[in-house]
Write a protein that holds these residues in place. Structure first.
Motif, PDB file in Angstrom:
ATOM      1  N   ASP A 575     -25.466 -23.783  12.552  1.00 18.04           N
ATOM      2  CA  ASP A 575     -26.115 -22.688  11.823  1.00 18.04           C
ATOM      3  C   ASP A 575     -25.832 -21.330  12.445  1.00 18.04           C
ATOM      4  O   ASP A 575     -26.481 -20.340  12.111  1.00 18.04           O
ATOM      5  CB  ASP A 575     -27.628 -22.922  11.775  1.00 18.04           C
ATOM      6  N   GLY A 576     -24.874 -21.263  13.355  1.00 19.20           N
ATOM      7  CA  GLY A 576     -24.570 -20.006  14.029  1.00 19.20           C
ATOM      8  C   GLY A 576     -25.161 -19.934  15.416  1.00 19.20           C
ATOM      9  O   GLY A 576     -24.731 -19.121  16.240  1.00 19.20           O
ATOM     10  N   THR A 577     -26.167 -20.783  15.685  1.00 22.41           N
ATOM     11  CA  THR A 577     -26.764 -20.800  17.020  1.00 22.41           C
ATOM     12  C   THR A 577     -25.777 -21.323  18.047  1.00 22.41           C
ATOM     13  O   THR A 577     -25.805 -20.936  19.217  1.00 22.41           O
ATOM     14  CB  THR A 577     -28.029 -21.680  17.017  1.00 22.41           C
ATOM     15  N   TYR A 578     -24.916 -22.218  17.602  1.00 22.75           N
ATOM     16  CA  TYR A 578     -23.911 -22.829  18.476  1.00 22.75           C
ATOM     17  C   TYR A 578     -22.533 -22.436  17.931  1.00 22.75           C
ATOM     18  O   TYR A 578     -21.989 -23.097  17.051  1.00 22.75           O
ATOM     19  CB  TYR A 578     -24.078 -24.343  18.494  1.00 22.75           C
ATOM     20  N   PRO A 579     -21.937 -21.356  18.431  1.00 21.92           N
ATOM     21  CA  PRO A 579     -20.746 -20.783  17.781  1.00 21.92           C
ATOM     22  C   PRO A 579     -19.417 -21.445  18.127  1.00 21.92           C
ATOM     23  O   PRO A 579     -18.416 -21.176  17.464  1.00 21.92           O
ATOM     24  CB  PRO A 579     -20.748 -19.340  18.294  1.00 21.92           C
ATOM     25  N   TYR A 580     -19.382 -22.303  19.151  1.00 23.80           N
ATOM     26  CA  TYR A 580     -18.105 -22.864  19.599  1.00 23.80           C
ATOM     27  C   TYR A 580     -17.944 -24.308  19.134  1.00 23.80           C
ATOM     28  O   TYR A 580     -18.909 -25.058  19.013  1.00 23.80           O
ATOM     29  CB  TYR A 580     -18.013 -22.835  21.127  1.00 23.80           C
ATOM     30  N   ILE A 581     -16.683 -24.694  18.905  1.00 22.81           N
ATOM     31  CA  ILE A 581     -16.354 -26.088  18.629  1.00 22.81           C
ATOM     32  C   ILE A 581     -16.062 -26.782  19.959  1.00 22.81           C
ATOM     33  O   ILE A 581     -15.287 -26.281  20.784  1.00 22.81           O
ATOM     34  CB  ILE A 581     -15.117 -26.197  17.710  1.00 22.81           C
ATOM     35  N   LEU A 582     -16.677 -27.940  20.167  1.00 20.87           N
ATOM     36  CA  LEU A 582     -16.508 -28.681  21.413  1.00 20.87           C
ATOM     37  C   LEU A 582     -15.443 -29.769  21.248  1.00 20.87           C
ATOM     38  O   LEU A 582     -15.403 -30.469  20.238  1.00 20.87           O
ATOM     39  CB  LEU A 582     -17.829 -29.330  21.839  1.00 20.87           C
ATOM     40  N   PHE A 583     -14.619 -29.884  22.259  1.00 17.39           N
ATOM     41  CA  PHE A 583     -13.614 -30.943  22.319  1.00 17.39           C
ATOM     42  C   PHE A 583     -13.844 -31.698  23.617  1.00 17.39           C
ATOM     43  O   PHE A 583     -13.822 -31.114  24.699  1.00 17.39           O
ATOM     44  CB  PHE A 583     -12.205 -30.349  22.314  1.00 17.39           C
ATOM     45  N   ALA A 584     -14.088 -33.004  23.513  1.00 17.98           N
ATOM     46  CA  ALA A 584     -14.360 -33.797  24.710  1.00 17.98           C
ATOM     47  C   ALA A 584     -13.267 -34.810  24.943  1.00 17.98           C
ATOM     48  O   ALA A 584     -12.413 -35.066  24.097  1.00 17.98           O
ATOM     49  CB  ALA A 584     -15.701 -34.511  24.573  1.00 17.98           C
ATOM     50  N   GLY A 585     -13.325 -35.445  26.092  1.00 15.63           N
ATOM     51  CA  GLY A 585     -12.394 -36.508  26.404  1.00 15.63           C
ATOM     52  C   GLY A 585     -11.233 -36.058  27.253  1.00 15.63           C
ATOM     53  O   GLY A 585     -10.307 -36.825  27.495  1.00 15.63           O
ATOM     54  N   SER A 586     -11.248 -34.830  27.751  1.00 13.81           N
ATOM     55  CA  SER A 586     -10.188 -34.369  28.632  1.00 13.81           C
ATOM     56  C   SER A 586     -10.176 -35.204  29.900  1.00 13.81           C
ATOM     57  O   SER A 586     -11.178 -35.323  30.597  1.00 13.81           O
ATOM     58  CB  SER A 586     -10.413 -32.894  28.987  1.00 13.81           C
ATOM     59  N   ARG A 587      -9.016 -35.823  30.197  1.00 13.50           N
ATOM     60  CA  ARG A 587      -8.880 -36.620  31.413  1.00 13.50           C
ATOM     61  C   ARG A 587      -8.251 -35.768  32.509  1.00 13.50           C
ATOM     62  O   ARG A 587      -7.219 -35.134  32.302  1.00 13.50           O
ATOM     63  CB  ARG A 587      -7.980 -37.842  31.164  1.00 13.50           C
ATOM     64  N   ASP A 588      -8.864 -35.778  33.672  1.00 14.88           N
ATOM     65  CA  ASP A 588      -8.289 -35.069  34.802  1.00 14.88           C
ATOM     66  C   ASP A 588      -7.076 -35.837  35.328  1.00 14.88           C
ATOM     67  O   ASP A 588      -6.954 -37.046  35.154  1.00 14.88           O
ATOM     68  CB  ASP A 588      -9.328 -34.908  35.912  1.00 14.88           C
ATOM     69  N   ARG A 589      -6.183 -35.136  36.014  1.00 19.65           N
ATOM     70  CA  ARG A 589      -4.970 -35.769  36.528  1.00 19.65           C
ATOM     71  C   ARG A 589      -5.278 -36.693  37.700  1.00 19.65           C
ATOM     72  O   ARG A 589      -4.554 -37.662  37.940  1.00 19.65           O
ATOM     73  CB  ARG A 589      -3.953 -34.711  36.971  1.00 19.65           C
ATOM     74  N   LYS A 590      -6.321 -36.421  38.440  1.00 21.03           N
ATOM     75  CA  LYS A 590      -6.569 -37.127  39.693  1.00 21.03           C
ATOM     76  C   LYS A 590      -7.750 -38.090  39.623  1.00 21.03           C
ATOM     77  O   LYS A 590      -8.304 -38.482  40.657  1.00 21.03           O
ATOM     78  CB  LYS A 590      -6.795 -36.111  40.821  1.00 21.03           C
ATOM     79  N   SER A 591      -8.147 -38.484  38.436  1.00 16.47           N
ATOM     80  CA  SER A 591      -9.202 -39.483  38.297  1.00 16.47           C
ATOM     81  C   SER A 591      -8.872 -40.348  37.089  1.00 16.47           C
ATOM     82  O   SER A 591      -7.929 -40.077  36.355  1.00 16.47           O
ATOM     83  CB  SER A 591     -10.577 -38.826  38.141  1.00 16.47           C
ATOM     84  N   TYR A 592      -9.669 -41.390  36.910  1.00 17.62           N
ATOM     85  CA  TYR A 592      -9.479 -42.290  35.767  1.00 17.62           C
ATOM     86  C   TYR A 592     -10.839 -42.537  35.143  1.00 17.62           C
ATOM     87  O   TYR A 592     -11.655 -43.273  35.693  1.00 17.62           O
ATOM     88  CB  TYR A 592      -8.831 -43.592  36.226  1.00 17.62           C
ATOM     89  N   ASN A 593     -11.092 -41.890  34.012  1.00 18.55           N
ATOM     90  CA  ASN A 593     -12.409 -41.964  33.378  1.00 18.55           C
ATOM     91  C   ASN A 593     -13.482 -41.599  34.401  1.00 18.55           C
ATOM     92  O   ASN A 593     -13.464 -40.502  34.924  1.00 18.55           O
ATOM     93  CB  ASN A 593     -12.611 -43.328  32.741  1.00 18.55           C
ATOM     94  N   THR A 594     -14.403 -42.511  34.752  1.00 19.77           N
ATOM     95  CA  THR A 594     -15.453 -42.138  35.701  1.00 19.77           C
ATOM     96  C   THR A 594     -15.105 -42.534  37.130  1.00 19.77           C
ATOM     97  O   THR A 594     -15.914 -42.330  38.034  1.00 19.77           O
ATOM     98  CB  THR A 594     -16.803 -42.791  35.316  1.00 19.77           C
ATOM     99  N   ASN A 595     -13.925 -43.089  37.346  1.00 19.32           N
ATOM    100  CA  ASN A 595     -13.566 -43.608  38.662  1.00 19.32           C
ATOM    101  C   ASN A 595     -12.669 -42.627  39.425  1.00 19.32           C
ATOM    102  O   ASN A 595     -12.094 -41.712  38.851  1.00 19.32           O
ATOM    103  CB  ASN A 595     -12.854 -44.960  38.513  1.00 19.32           C
TER     104      ASN A 595
END
Length: 722
Positions: A575-595
């Motif tokens: 409704d305009g209160t949250y102006p950004y689109i979120l993208f999740a799931g970015s994997r870091d180079r030095k980890s594996y999911n939560t490990n």
């Protein structure tokens, strides 16, 4: 010098590695010098296995759930008590009240957990592959009868939907991509970000997040409208082409360009490049698995491969196999009667990954001569995760009161994280098989110390995709009292009266039994490196019709649209209160999911969870590089460190996946760090945010958020010493 071979599981890239031994000295490197697929993580075996925080003895929680007090106990005591409490749950609530969340890749065993559940009488199994390749496999199955695999050696055109590969993320595929480009292959990258992979592309389409399905439908429109498809293959091997053509007529390039936010000519040009290639491939990528339109995107990709004549040329459809005992055959799904299958959670709401869909292939399997119920990538016969967690909270058709979390950090692996934690709190029994005291383990009654991949002999693959068996050898002995997963399953089966169905004394006896039809033993496999099953329907399509189904009879029988379409993702909070689109799931180079956040040498390179934000947006929000901020959606919030990134599209925020602070001193602080940093706090698992057929959550555009500077240290962050 002694040499042993295995497959690295520090990520899911599956690189072949070898260890060379001179006395106690171990040197680890790529198994094949001519194809050196190898990243920095693979050399850290001893740093990982000998880490001072590694769990090495069974633990019992003698405190409260969520506020544990841990007591070291023996394996016999742990298994005795778990079996007794498990029996009580089954007697009180019925076997479907017991659920397992497992990552077979991390334990090295496929099928053995499902066999235990089949014998117990519970259909409620799930794996993280429910939203990462396993779900893709089920859409491929609906179209082709099996998962398709790209032929990298033959390709002259690669299409990436969001994939970014480098020396640290799937290095084997990165080498294959470099080889294809060196041979002159074209590369089409569909990605809102200008990644290093995108910079290699012949064509880079910077679409809006979450509009991939619309683009694929636009390509189909161009290819059919301009007659660029393989008419002979379509007429002889495909069903539903006219219906597909009618559907994609509604997606002309102008409309698709407007939806995706790109140039109309770019839609047409890239469609022609793909269709006119001799051997194009669309490799799997996780971006397609976590969208509101996931099923439609994957269907459209399947249609592109088919109508352009790339199936069984540059894209191989293998199918089920016979000979050595497959993971699915080991699972003995036939032990589960129809009344138990009908109780599988999600079979009536999001059924594509459940027994409800699997049953629709029965006649096709019989025609092909497959004597068992196939299970592709551990997700052909699985329950729906969101429905499972609701049942654990008492919101389902019946209660789930016991959960085994096997080699996956379950509370952090799905959308709606806080609801999953709440689900764990209401359990009568929680058992976690792990290496670390993870946030999930902090909620357990028993934590069982598991071996890691370099400490076990493995009969691969843990997933049924191809027909081969491969030997993975242990490089080191398990630390302390760590055991493999078969030891746990066998111990519980014996105590519950299932010994005759688990007659193998140890994993090697199990491996010999599985390999016996091929006339080889485990020792033979080690010497020769591998063995192959027979493909029962090579080059054919094990679908209900026996053809490529461009219009899916499986989806239609399950009550869903049998053709791909695009639906704009919605967020009730937009409704305009949250102006950004979120993208999740970015994997870091030095980890594996939560490990791997525990490993000092890796953590030093990526010490904190970072928010990727365009500098223009950062200026508007008065945010600076390295500053801590709070990202909020209508469903939760996380705290991240600001990283200014020109590649990030304006108006969007990129959120990392899998972050928590292992160094947090107490169980409560570890659990709170997951609440503070993990993407699962921002995305709901409500039905409106799930792909209807699969049940996978939308993490790739559509959920809105906002960002602000963190005004002060949170209590948990203060405790961690941020």
């Amino acid at each position: 010098m002694e040499t042993r071979y295995s497959t690295c599981v520090f990520c899911d890239g599956g690189c072949a590695v070898k260890a060379e031994f001179e006395g106690d000295c171990m040197r680890v490197g790529p198994a094949d010098r001519a194809f050196p697929a190898f990243c920095s993580k693979a050399r850290l075996i001893d740093e990982y296995r000998l880490h001072p925080d590694r769990l090495t003895k069974p633990l019992k929680n003698v405190g409260e759930r969520g506020n544990p007090s841990w007591q070291e106990i023996s394996w016999d005591q742990a298994l005795d008590e778990i079996a007794e409490r498990l029996h009580t749950v089954v007697e009180t609530y019925g076997a479907p009240a017991v659920a397992f969340a497992e990552m077979p890749l991390n334990v090295g065993f496929g099928g053995i957990t499902r066999r235990f559940m089949s014998r117990l009488g519970s259909p409620n199994y799930t794996a993280p592959t429910a939203l990462c390749m396993g779900n893709t496999a089920q859409v491929h199955r609906a179209a082709y009868g099996w998962f398709s695999l790209p032929n990298w050696e033959a390709t002259d055109c690669v299409v990436y939907f969001g994939q970014h590969r480098d020396e640290e993320r799937w290095p084997a595929e990165y080498l294959a991509l470099k080889g294809a480009l060196a041979r002159g292959a074209s590369l089409i990258v569909v990605d809102p970000r200008e990644t290093p992979t995108a910079k290699l592309a012949t064509h880079h389409l910077r679409i809006r997040y979450g509009t991939d399905a619309a683009l694929a439908l636009g390509w189909l429109h161009v290819i059919i409208e301009e007659g660029l498809y393989d008419r002979a293959f379509v007429e002889s091997q495909c069903l539903g082409f006219d219906d597909l053509a009618q559907r994609v007529a509604a997606y002309p390039p102008a409309r698709v360009a407007e939806i995706c936010g790109i140039d109309e000519e770019a839609v047409c040009t890239t469609a022609r490049v793909y269709a006119r290639a001799h051997a194009a491939i669309i490799p799997w990528g996780v971006v397609g698995d976590m969208q509101r339109n996931s099923t439609s995107l994957l269907q459209a990709q399947c249609a592109l491969r088919a109508i352009c004549g790339f199936l069984n040329t540059s894209e191989r459809v293998l199918g089920p196999s016979v000979g050595g005992v497959t993971n699915a055959e080991l699972s003995r799904f036939d032990w589960l009667p129809a009344d138990k299958r009908a109780l599988q959670l999600g079979c009536d709401t999001h059924p594509l990954l459940t027994f409800a869909a699997s049953s629709l292939y029965r006649e096709a399997n019989e025609r092909a001569g497959v004597p068992y119920e196939p299970d592709i990538l551990a997700e052909s016969c699985s329950c729906d995760p969101a429905t499972l967690f609701r049942a654990m909270r008492g919101e389902g058709p019946y209660p789930v009161k016991a959960l085994f979390s096997v080699a996956n950090n379950t509370t952090m692996s799905y959308a709606g994280q806080q609801g999953i934690v709440d689900a764990f709190m209401g359990q009568d029994l929680v058992v976690v098989f792990e290496h670390w005291m993870t946030p999930t383990a902090c909620l357990a009654d028993y934590v069982l110390p598991g071996d890691m991949w370099a400490e076990r002999d493995v009969l691969g693959s843990a997933f049924d995709v191809g027909p081969g068996f491969v030997a993975g050898q242990a490089f080191r002995e398990p630390v302390g009292a760590c055991k493999n997963w078969y030891y746990v399953v066998k111990g519980l089966a014996d105590r519950l009266g299932f010994a005759e169905d688990f007659p193998w004394e140890d994993e090697h006896a199990l491996y010999d039994w599985r390999l016996a039809p091929l006339g080889v033993t485990w020792d033979d496999l080690v010497r020769q490196g591998g063995a192959a099953n027979e493909l029962v329907a090579i080059g054919k399509f094990v679908t209900p019709s026996g053809s490529v189904e461009l219009k899916s009879s499986v989806l239609e029988q399950l009550g869903f649209d049998p053709l791909p379409a695009y639906e704009e993702p919605t967020d009730p909070a937009s409704d305009g209160t949250y102006p950004y689109i979120l993208f999740a799931g970015s994997r870091d180079r030095k980890s594996y999911n939560t490990n791997l956040h525990q490993i000092p040498s890796l953590r030093a390179e990526e010490p904190e969870p970072r928010l990727f934000i365009n500098p223009a947006d950062a200026r508007d929000e008065a945010l600076e590089e390295g500053q801590w901020c709070v990202v909020e959606s209508a469903y939760g919030q996380v705290e991240l460190m600001v990283h200014l990134d020109e590649a990030q599209p304006v108006g969007t925020l990129r959120i990392p996946h899998g972050w928590w602070k292992p160094e947090a001193a107490t169980s409560q602080a570890k659990l709170e760090s997951a609440r503070l940093h993990n993407d699962g706090m921002l995305f709901p698992d409500a039905n409106w945010n799930l792909d209807p057929a699969q049940g996978v959550p939308n993490l790739r555009g559509g959920i809105h958020g906002r960002v602000r500077a963190r005004s002060s240290l949170s209590s948990a962050a203060s405790a961690e010493g941020d």
